[in-house]
Design an enzyme around this catalytic site. Structure first.
Site, PDB file in Angstrom:
ATOM      1  N   PRO A   8      88.700-107.384 -28.206  1.00  0.00           N
ATOM      2  CA  PRO A   8      89.564-108.603 -27.951  1.00  0.00           C
ATOM      3  C   PRO A   8      89.961-109.244 -29.106  1.00  0.00           C
ATOM      4  O   PRO A   8      88.968-109.849 -29.530  1.00  0.00           O
ATOM      5  CB  PRO A   8      88.958-109.208 -26.734  1.00  0.00           C
ATOM      6  CG  PRO A   8      87.688-108.824 -26.910  1.00  0.00           C
ATOM      7  CD  PRO A   8      87.399-107.598 -27.438  1.00  0.00           C
ATOM      8  N   GLN A  65      89.831-110.039 -19.973  1.00  0.00           N
ATOM      9  CA  GLN A  65      88.737-110.882 -20.621  1.00  0.00           C
ATOM     10  C   GLN A  65      88.748-112.204 -20.030  1.00  0.00           C
ATOM     11  O   GLN A  65      89.807-112.861 -20.137  1.00  0.00           O
ATOM     12  CB  GLN A  65      88.567-111.018 -21.838  1.00  0.00           C
ATOM     13  CG  GLN A  65      87.139-111.460 -22.296  1.00  0.00           C
ATOM     14  CD  GLN A  65      86.855-111.694 -23.824  1.00  0.00           C
ATOM     15  OE1 GLN A  65      87.495-112.622 -24.473  1.00  0.00           O
ATOM     16  NE2 GLN A  65      86.010-111.105 -24.347  1.00  0.00           N
ATOM     17  N   CYS A  96      82.327-115.756 -27.525  1.00  0.00           N
ATOM     18  CA  CYS A  96      83.018-116.622 -28.572  1.00  0.00           C
ATOM     19  C   CYS A  96      82.413-117.828 -29.191  1.00  0.00           C
ATOM     20  O   CYS A  96      81.604-118.267 -28.434  1.00  0.00           O
ATOM     21  CB  CYS A  96      84.342-117.165 -27.728  1.00  0.00           C
ATOM     22  SG  CYS A  96      85.505-118.242 -28.511  1.00  0.00           S
ATOM     23  N   ASN A 196      79.836-103.398 -32.390  1.00  0.00           N
ATOM     24  CA  ASN A 196      80.933-104.056 -32.822  1.00  0.00           C
ATOM     25  C   ASN A 196      80.589-104.932 -34.180  1.00  0.00           C
ATOM     26  O   ASN A 196      79.458-105.745 -33.936  1.00  0.00           O
ATOM     27  CB  ASN A 196      81.644-104.921 -31.634  1.00  0.00           C
ATOM     28  CG  ASN A 196      82.687-105.972 -32.261  1.00  0.00           C
ATOM     29  OD1 ASN A 196      82.655-107.182 -32.066  1.00  0.00           O
ATOM     30  ND2 ASN A 196      83.740-105.522 -32.962  1.00  0.00           N
ATOM     31  N   GLY A 197      81.407-105.275 -35.092  1.00  0.00           N
ATOM     32  CA  GLY A 197      81.171-105.880 -36.160  1.00  0.00           C
ATOM     33  C   GLY A 197      81.453-105.135 -37.544  1.00  0.00           C
ATOM     34  O   GLY A 197      80.541-104.083 -37.637  1.00  0.00           O
ATOM     35  N   ASP A 198      82.528-105.446 -38.432  1.00  0.00           N
ATOM     36  CA  ASP A 198      82.387-104.802 -39.506  1.00  0.00           C
ATOM     37  C   ASP A 198      82.652-103.299 -39.599  1.00  0.00           C
ATOM     38  O   ASP A 198      82.455-102.502 -40.823  1.00  0.00           O
ATOM     39  CB  ASP A 198      81.206-105.013 -40.501  1.00  0.00           C
ATOM     40  CG  ASP A 198      80.899-106.597 -40.715  1.00  0.00           C
ATOM     41  OD1 ASP A 198      81.991-107.241 -40.424  1.00  0.00           O
ATOM     42  OD2 ASP A 198      79.904-106.996 -41.194  1.00  0.00           O
ATOM     43  N   GLY A 220      87.936-104.757 -34.516  1.00  0.00           N
ATOM     44  CA  GLY A 220      88.621-106.062 -34.433  1.00  0.00           C
ATOM     45  C   GLY A 220      89.392-106.196 -35.738  1.00  0.00           C
ATOM     46  O   GLY A 220      90.579-105.689 -35.749  1.00  0.00           O
ATOM     47  N   ARG A 221      89.012-106.976 -36.533  1.00  0.00           N
ATOM     48  CA  ARG A 221      89.895-107.276 -37.865  1.00  0.00           C
ATOM     49  C   ARG A 221      90.578-106.056 -38.516  1.00  0.00           C
ATOM     50  O   ARG A 221      91.409-106.192 -39.012  1.00  0.00           O
ATOM     51  CB  ARG A 221      88.965-108.340 -38.666  1.00  0.00           C
ATOM     52  CG  ARG A 221      88.978-109.498 -38.052  1.00  0.00           C
ATOM     53  CD  ARG A 221      87.746-110.352 -38.676  1.00  0.00           C
ATOM     54  NE  ARG A 221      86.541-109.725 -38.502  1.00  0.00           N
ATOM     55  CZ  ARG A 221      85.145-110.048 -39.332  1.00  0.00           C
ATOM     56  NH1 ARG A 221      85.355-111.086 -40.064  1.00  0.00           N
ATOM     57  NH2 ARG A 221      84.148-109.342 -39.023  1.00  0.00           N
TER      58      ARG A 221
HETATM   59  C1  LIG Z   1      91.380-113.870 -34.603  1.00  0.00           C
HETATM   60  C2  LIG Z   1      90.173-113.479 -33.672  1.00  0.00           C
HETATM   61  C3  LIG Z   1      90.225-113.554 -32.244  1.00  0.00           C
HETATM   62  C4  LIG Z   1      89.152-113.048 -31.526  1.00  0.00           C
HETATM   63  N1  LIG Z   1      89.362-113.371 -30.402  1.00  0.00           N
HETATM   64  C5  LIG Z   1      88.244-112.846 -29.445  1.00  0.00           C
HETATM   65  C6  LIG Z   1      88.390-113.089 -28.219  1.00  0.00           C
HETATM   66  O1  LIG Z   1      89.174-113.640 -27.413  1.00  0.00           O
HETATM   67  N2  LIG Z   1      87.426-112.483 -27.097  1.00  0.00           N
HETATM   68  C7  LIG Z   1      86.294-111.889 -27.718  1.00  0.00           C
HETATM   69  O2  LIG Z   1      85.291-111.700 -26.956  1.00  0.00           O
HETATM   70  N3  LIG Z   1      85.994-111.703 -29.207  1.00  0.00           N
HETATM   71  C8  LIG Z   1      87.207-112.129 -29.861  1.00  0.00           C
HETATM   72  N4  LIG Z   1      86.994-111.966 -31.196  1.00  0.00           N
HETATM   73  C9  LIG Z   1      85.968-111.316 -31.814  1.00  0.00           C
HETATM   74  C10 LIG Z   1      86.073-110.011 -31.971  1.00  0.00           C
HETATM   75  O3  LIG Z   1      86.480-109.193 -30.798  1.00  0.00           O
HETATM   76  C11 LIG Z   1      85.088-109.231 -32.634  1.00  0.00           C
HETATM   77  O4  LIG Z   1      83.972-109.256 -32.135  1.00  0.00           O
HETATM   78  C12 LIG Z   1      84.948-109.762 -33.996  1.00  0.00           C
HETATM   79  O5  LIG Z   1      85.988-109.814 -34.688  1.00  0.00           O
HETATM   80  C13 LIG Z   1      84.033-108.529 -34.776  1.00  0.00           C
HETATM   81  O6  LIG Z   1      84.578-107.577 -35.009  1.00  0.00           O
HETATM   82  P1  LIG Z   1      85.145-106.913 -36.271  1.00  0.00           P
HETATM   83  O7  LIG Z   1      84.380-106.974 -37.525  1.00  0.00           O
HETATM   84  O8  LIG Z   1      85.723-105.690 -36.105  1.00  0.00           O
HETATM   85  O9  LIG Z   1      86.367-107.917 -36.415  1.00  0.00           O
HETATM   86  C14 LIG Z   1      88.292-112.305 -32.199  1.00  0.00           C
HETATM   87  C15 LIG Z   1      88.269-112.307 -33.486  1.00  0.00           C
HETATM   88  C16 LIG Z   1      89.126-112.581 -34.176  1.00  0.00           C
HETATM   89  C17 LIG Z   1      89.089-112.227 -35.819  1.00  0.00           C
END
Ligand SMILES: Cc1cc2nc3c(=O)[nH]c(=O)nc-3n(C[C@H](O)[C@H](O)[C@H](O)COP(=O)(O)O)c2cc1C
Length: 312
Positions: A8, A65, A96, A196-198, A220-221
């Protein structure tokens, strides 16, 4: 086969963008986060919720969510959201880090209060027949990395799946995600755990799955401006090769996203919302910085299209 989910992201994972990800093989997605209390007290026609909760019928499994700290509000919101019939599960935000969310004892602040977090899961479970999942972190800060005990408490309370972002609240998005610790969470519970993460490509997805032993990954990103990451990870899981799309197709996709957004929210809002997406789709291309500056000043879809088509 391990699952590959879109994580998300508030302001990003709307129905238009999610559909692009599903088309590339994403196994499931989550709406942007929705305040349980805000949703319950809003008039039913309030635009923000209409947009936040909208889905296309052809999307795959979609979790909604919610965030909050009052078990009763979260349970009531879950019940009402279930009635909409649009969602396949309810996801509780316990990760969050934003001040305005943790200030209200919601999001990752719940990791400091495992009893309250478990009570939320219990009450939400009673309020909906849908699976109830939780998105969490490793803990509040380096001294309180309680993810293992926290996960056990949530499992006992009835959680059906956990997605673990391998950072503490204090780390926000800095430092490296700790996949080893995600693996400890996975081994401590018997419900599915998603890492999740990176995770940024096929290789890191395979590494994360190997290190954590998890049942899937959430991206995510690395999916920003790159819905093809799902095809890439699916190919890696199947042991197949993957070639990224030609840049002309990347621009076609960016324009398609903009067009679908404009049909939905109007051209003006769409062009504003799309600025960040255009930046992600075009990052690293020659002249992209200058073109983006002009895209940000453009007032019509045609103008944006002409500008983006100049990129190679
Ligand atoms: C712009 C942005 C908005 C996000 N919004 C949410 C959110 O609404 N709910 C949530 O659980 N995590 C949120 N996250 C966290 C991501 O779901 C994820 O846990 C986090 O970016 C790490 O994963 P990644 O390294 O693949 O980006 C957000 C992350 C980013 C960068």
């Amino acid at each position: 086969m391990p699952k590959v989910y879109l994580a998300p992201m508030a302001g990003i994972t709307d129905r238009v963008y999610r559909r692009l990800c599903f088309e590339q093989g994403c196994d499931g997605a989550t709406t942007e986060m929705v305040s349980a209390q805000g949703y319950l007290t809003a008039p039913p026609d309030r635009n923000a919720y209409r947009f936040l909760l909208a889905r296309f019928p052809e999307e795959g499994p979609l979790a909604v969510q919610i965030f909050g700290s009052e078990p009763l509000f979260l349970a009531q919101a879950a019940a009402r959201l279930t009635e909409l019939g649009s969602f396949s599960s309810i996801d509780l935000n316990m990760g969050c880090p934003a001040q305005k969310v943790v200030g209200g004892q919601s999001g990752s602040a719940l990791m400091k209060d495992p009893e309250l977090a478990a009570e939320i899961v219990r009450q939400v479970k009673r309020a909906t027949p849908l699976p109830v999942t939780v998105k969490m972190r490793l803990g509040w800060d380096a001294e309180h990395r309680n993810a293992v005990a926290f996960a056990r408490a949530l499992e006992q309370a009835g959680a059906d799946m956990l997605t673990v972002h391998g950072r503490t609240r204090q780390q926000q998005y800095a430092g490296k995600a700790d996949w080893d610790m995600i693996g400890r969470v996975k081994r401590a519970v018997s419900i599915p755990v998603i890492a999740n993460g990176d995770i940024t490509d096929g290789k890191t997805a395979l590494d994360a799955l190997k290190t954590t032993g998890c049942d899937g990954v959430a991206i995510g990103r690395a999916a920003l401006g790159n819905p093809w990451i799902f095809a890439e990870i699916k190919a890696a899981l199947a042991g197949e090769s993957y070639s990224p799309p030609p840049f002309s197709q990347v621009i076609d996709t960016a324009l398609r996203q903009a067009r679908e957004m404009a049909e939905w929210k109007g051209e003006r809002s769409a062009l504003l919302e799309m600025r960040k997406h255009f930046a992600w789709y075009t990052a690293g291309r020659r002249n992209s910085a200058q073109v983006r500056t002009r895209v940000n000043l453009a007032s019509s879809f045609e103008e944006v299209e002409a500008l983006l088509r100049t990129l190679e």
